[in-house]
Every structure is written in C-alpha cells, then in structure tokens.
Design a protein around this motif. Structure first.
Motif, short mmCIF file in Angstrom:
data_model
loop_
_atom_site.label_atom_id
_atom_site.label_comp_id
_atom_site.label_asym_id
_atom_site.label_seq_id
_atom_site.Cartn_x
_atom_site.Cartn_y
_atom_site.Cartn_z
N ARG A 4 11.75 10.98 -9.10
CA ARG A 4 11.64 11.79 -7.90
C ARG A 4 10.49 11.31 -7.01
O ARG A 4 10.62 11.30 -5.79
N LEU A 5 9.42 10.94 -7.57
CA LEU A 5 8.27 10.44 -6.84
C LEU A 5 8.58 9.11 -6.17
O LEU A 5 8.18 8.88 -5.02
N ILE A 6 9.30 8.25 -6.86
CA ILE A 6 9.66 6.94 -6.30
C ILE A 6 10.60 7.10 -5.10
O ILE A 6 10.47 6.40 -4.11
N ILE A 7 11.51 8.04 -5.17
CA ILE A 7 12.45 8.26 -4.06
C ILE A 7 11.79 9.10 -2.97
O ILE A 7 11.95 8.83 -1.78
N GLY A 8 11.01 10.07 -3.28
CA GLY A 8 10.41 10.99 -2.32
C GLY A 8 9.29 10.37 -1.51
O GLY A 8 9.10 10.71 -0.34
N LEU A 9 8.53 9.51 -2.14
CA LEU A 9 7.39 8.88 -1.45
C LEU A 9 7.84 8.04 -0.24
O LEU A 9 7.29 8.22 0.86
N PRO A 10 8.83 7.15 -0.35
CA PRO A 10 9.28 6.40 0.85
C PRO A 10 9.91 7.30 1.91
O PRO A 10 9.71 7.08 3.12
N VAL A 11 10.63 8.36 1.50
CA VAL A 11 11.23 9.27 2.47
C VAL A 11 10.13 10.01 3.23
O VAL A 11 10.17 10.16 4.45
N LEU A 12 9.13 10.47 2.49
CA LEU A 12 8.00 11.15 3.11
C LEU A 12 7.24 10.22 4.06
O LEU A 12 6.84 10.63 5.16
N LEU A 13 7.07 8.99 3.66
CA LEU A 13 6.39 8.00 4.48
C LEU A 13 7.17 7.71 5.78
O LEU A 13 6.58 7.60 6.85
N ILE A 15 9.29 9.78 7.33
CA ILE A 15 9.19 10.97 8.19
C ILE A 15 7.84 10.99 8.88
O ILE A 15 7.75 11.31 10.07
N LEU A 16 6.81 10.64 8.16
CA LEU A 16 5.47 10.62 8.72
C LEU A 16 5.35 9.56 9.84
O LEU A 16 4.77 9.82 10.89
N LEU A 17 5.92 8.38 9.64
CA LEU A 17 5.87 7.32 10.64
C LEU A 17 6.65 7.68 11.90
O LEU A 17 6.20 7.41 13.02
N CYS A 20 4.80 10.33 14.02
CA CYS A 20 3.55 9.87 14.63
C CYS A 20 3.75 8.78 15.67
O CYS A 20 2.78 8.20 16.15
N GLU A 21 4.99 8.50 16.03
CA GLU A 21 5.26 7.44 16.99
C GLU A 21 4.68 7.82 18.35
O GLU A 21 4.90 8.90 18.86
N LYS A 22 3.89 6.92 18.93
CA LYS A 22 3.27 7.16 20.23
C LYS A 22 4.12 6.47 21.29
O LYS A 22 4.40 5.30 21.20
N LYS A 23 4.48 7.22 22.29
CA LYS A 23 5.27 6.66 23.38
C LYS A 23 4.32 5.99 24.35
O LYS A 23 3.25 6.49 24.64
N TYR A 24 4.78 4.84 24.88
CA TYR A 24 3.98 4.09 25.86
C TYR A 24 3.97 4.84 27.18
O TYR A 24 4.99 5.26 27.69
N GLN A 25 2.79 5.00 27.73
CA GLN A 25 2.64 5.63 29.04
C GLN A 25 1.97 4.63 29.96
O GLN A 25 0.93 4.07 29.62
N SER A 26 2.58 4.39 31.09
CA SER A 26 2.04 3.39 32.00
C SER A 26 0.70 3.85 32.56
O SER A 26 0.46 5.04 32.72
N PRO A 27 -0.17 2.90 32.89
CA PRO A 27 -1.48 3.27 33.45
C PRO A 27 -1.35 4.02 34.77
O PRO A 27 -2.26 4.73 35.16
#
Length: 156
Positions: A4-13, A15-17, A20-27
């Motif tokens: 469960r830890l082996i499967i859950g850890l990549p899924v959790l990672l 979701i986290l990535l 946290c995705e930052k959208k580019y905003q022009s200057p």
C-alpha cells in the motif's frame, strides 16, 4: 502494508505536484502605466498653418507638386518634386532653382486634379537630416516639416 505504501506514495506525490503547479504570468500583468493619461496612441500632433510657417526654413506655394519616387525598403520615404512655385519664406536660399525635390518620411495627401490647376498648396520644408546617400544621389537639401500637414493656399 508495504504494498500500500509503494502504490500510495507515487499517487500522493503526483497529486502534490499537480496541485502545486505554478502558471506562468507575463511581466505585463505586474506593470502599472504611470503616464496612461498623457499617452495618446496613434495620434500625432499636427501643426496648424501658422506653426508650420514659423517652424519651416523654406515655404513654397505651388500647384505643381508630384510624387517623384518612393522606397519601402527599411524606413519608408517619399521624394516629391516641385516644378514651379512662389517662395513665401526662405532662410538660406535667396533664389530657388526649379524643379526642386524634397524628401518626406510619410506619404502626403496631395490634391492632384488635372482639371483644376489652381489648387495650390503650401510646401513646408526644413534642411534634410540624415539620408546622406539619397541626398547625394538626388541632390536633396530639404525634407518635409515633421508635424506639418498639407494645407491649400487660400484665395484672397
């Protein structure tokens, strides 16, 4: 539990990535135009007849002004020829030999009606600045007054 830890850890990672995705905003979004009230895009100041006359070094009244040549390579320019006319103001030359050619950085709105040759216009000119090769080749000494417009000669 290990499985469960082996499967859950990549899924959790993942979701986290994604979260946290930052959208580019022009200057441009962060800029504030401090001179927005003073700027008028696309509107150039055009002098009235009196201002044009005062700012010019040579003023000719003529009904025989024609486009002689033009180039749109690099900076566009237009060369006009004045076949004859009446000198109204001259700072440098006391005698003008016709025809005289001058350069303009924009196309002039000439009223060229062949039916009516009495449609004279004022030609406002200053000493030519830059364009050394063209000036030497075409013997140009004058250019159209920047900010000047084509004004018809008023009948008295």
């Amino acid at each position: 539990m290990n499985k469960r830890l082996i499967i859950g850890l990549p899924v959790l990672l993942m979701i986290l990535l994604v979260s946290c995705e930052k959208k580019y905003q022009s200057p441009g979004q962060y800029e504030e135009d401090l001179f927005a009230d003073e700027r008028q895009e696309g509107k150039a100041y055009i002098m009235n007849e009196e201002e044009c006359f005062d700012a010019s070094e040579l003023v000719i009244a003529s009904s025989e002004v024609k486009l002689a040549d033009s180039s749109k390579r690099g900076k566009p320019f237009f060369i006009y020829k004045v076949r004859s006319g009446r000198v109204l103001k001259s700072i440098r030359d006391s005698v003008i030999d016709y025809p005289i050619e001058f350069l303009s950085t924009y196309k002039l709105k000439l009223n060229n009606n062949n039916n009516n040759n009495n449609d004279s216009m004022y030609v406002y000119m200053k000493a030519l600045q830059g364009y050394k090769l063209i000036a030497k080749d075409r013997d140009l000494r004058y250019q159209w007054l920047r900010g000047g417009s084509v004004y018809p000669v008023k009948k008295k």
